[in-house]
Design an enzyme around this catalytic site. Sequence first.
Site, PDB file in Angstrom:
ATOM      1  N   ALA A 163       0.865  -1.183   0.000  1.00 39.30           N
ATOM      2  CA  ALA A 163       0.000   0.000   0.000  1.00 39.30           C
ATOM      3  C   ALA A 163       0.902   1.233   0.000  1.00 39.30           C
ATOM      4  CB  ALA A 163      -0.873   0.004   1.248  1.00 39.30           C
ATOM      5  N   LYS A 164       0.440   2.284  -0.647  1.00 42.10           N
ATOM      6  CA  LYS A 164       1.289   3.474  -0.775  1.00 42.10           C
ATOM      7  C   LYS A 164       0.992   4.409   0.400  1.00 42.10           C
ATOM      8  CE  LYS A 164       2.752   6.331  -4.731  1.00 42.10           C
ATOM      9  NZ  LYS A 164       4.189   6.182  -4.655  1.00 42.10           N
ATOM     10  N   SER A 165       1.533   4.059   1.562  1.00 41.71           N
ATOM     11  CA  SER A 165       1.273   4.849   2.773  1.00 41.71           C
ATOM     12  C   SER A 165       2.250   6.006   2.861  1.00 41.71           C
ATOM     13  CB  SER A 165       1.426   3.970   4.013  1.00 41.71           C
ATOM     14  OG  SER A 165       2.773   3.561   4.170  1.00 41.71           O
TER      15      SER A 165
END
Length: 301
Positions: free
Chosen positions: A151-153
């Site tokens: 996930a692109k956190s």
Amino acid sequence: MAFMFDRTHFVDERTLSVSVKNKGLNYGLGCIDGIRAFWNEDKNQLYIFRLEDHFERFHRSGKALSIQIPYSVDQLSYITKQLLLMNRTTQDVYIRPICFKGGNTLRPELQDPYNHLAIYADYIDYEPKPSLKVGISSWTRMGSNMIPPQAKSTAGYMNSGLAIQEAALNGYDEAVFLTEEGHVSEGAAENIFIVRGGEVFTPPIADDILPGITRDTVAEILMEELRIPISEKSIARVELYEADEIFLTGTAIGIKPIIEVDRRRIGKGEPGEVTLEIQRLYNKIVRGQMPPYLFYCTPLY
Ligand code: PMP
């Protein structure tokens, strides 16, 4: 650029403020994506590349991180098009959607229901090098049970930032992460591919990578245009040193040849043939110059 979208309306970028108590700011509780629009000189047209695919990944990131994104993929795509129409340009632009926790209590709670959403567009502010010299980072890629790299956190970019800083201090252009098990994972903000004996390999999702949209497009180019076998497999560090060619992929940098790893020359020490061919085709596809791939390009004007 002048205007950006702030949860409910378009505002002048300079008028926006966020509380210093904000949880997204304090704890990195947020997710982002990165999209690009490319100017096509011949058609007098700005094309946004794989717009819906990026917003679908944005939603998947939100789901993985328990950050509810307050708009659908269609709505986000519509807002983005409006944003670019308000900031008319004939240059390539980078588009950044960000969704982060509101609330100003002290605990880093993800269950707080209020999220901020913003989308801004800007020009890429650095001139990329034609090829890169990289170093294996002493920082390990954060594991899937720490901060999921799939996930692109926003928080995940502390991991990238440390690796980028170390690479710069050591005189490298970019860092390459290994996983906790010692497999090659990805660059600080790019996916990685190796070419060996006429085949192409890239690490699987389980080796703690972000499933890149460029990575996906490269696989399509290899299968459909170049008919070169491409597969996902775990890659050992030494396989980098032994590779015929290596390249990084990402929305911001496109397809980027690697000519050195840990000061060891890769292949002939210059951008490889396969890499350059992928790069050539990719640059045409994103700019709407390859008719079979026009469905990936959202025209603006
Ligand atoms: N990995 C990381 C950690 C990234 O930040 C990026 C850039 N978004 C990528 C890979 C490449 O992804 P994409 O091709 O979708 O830009």
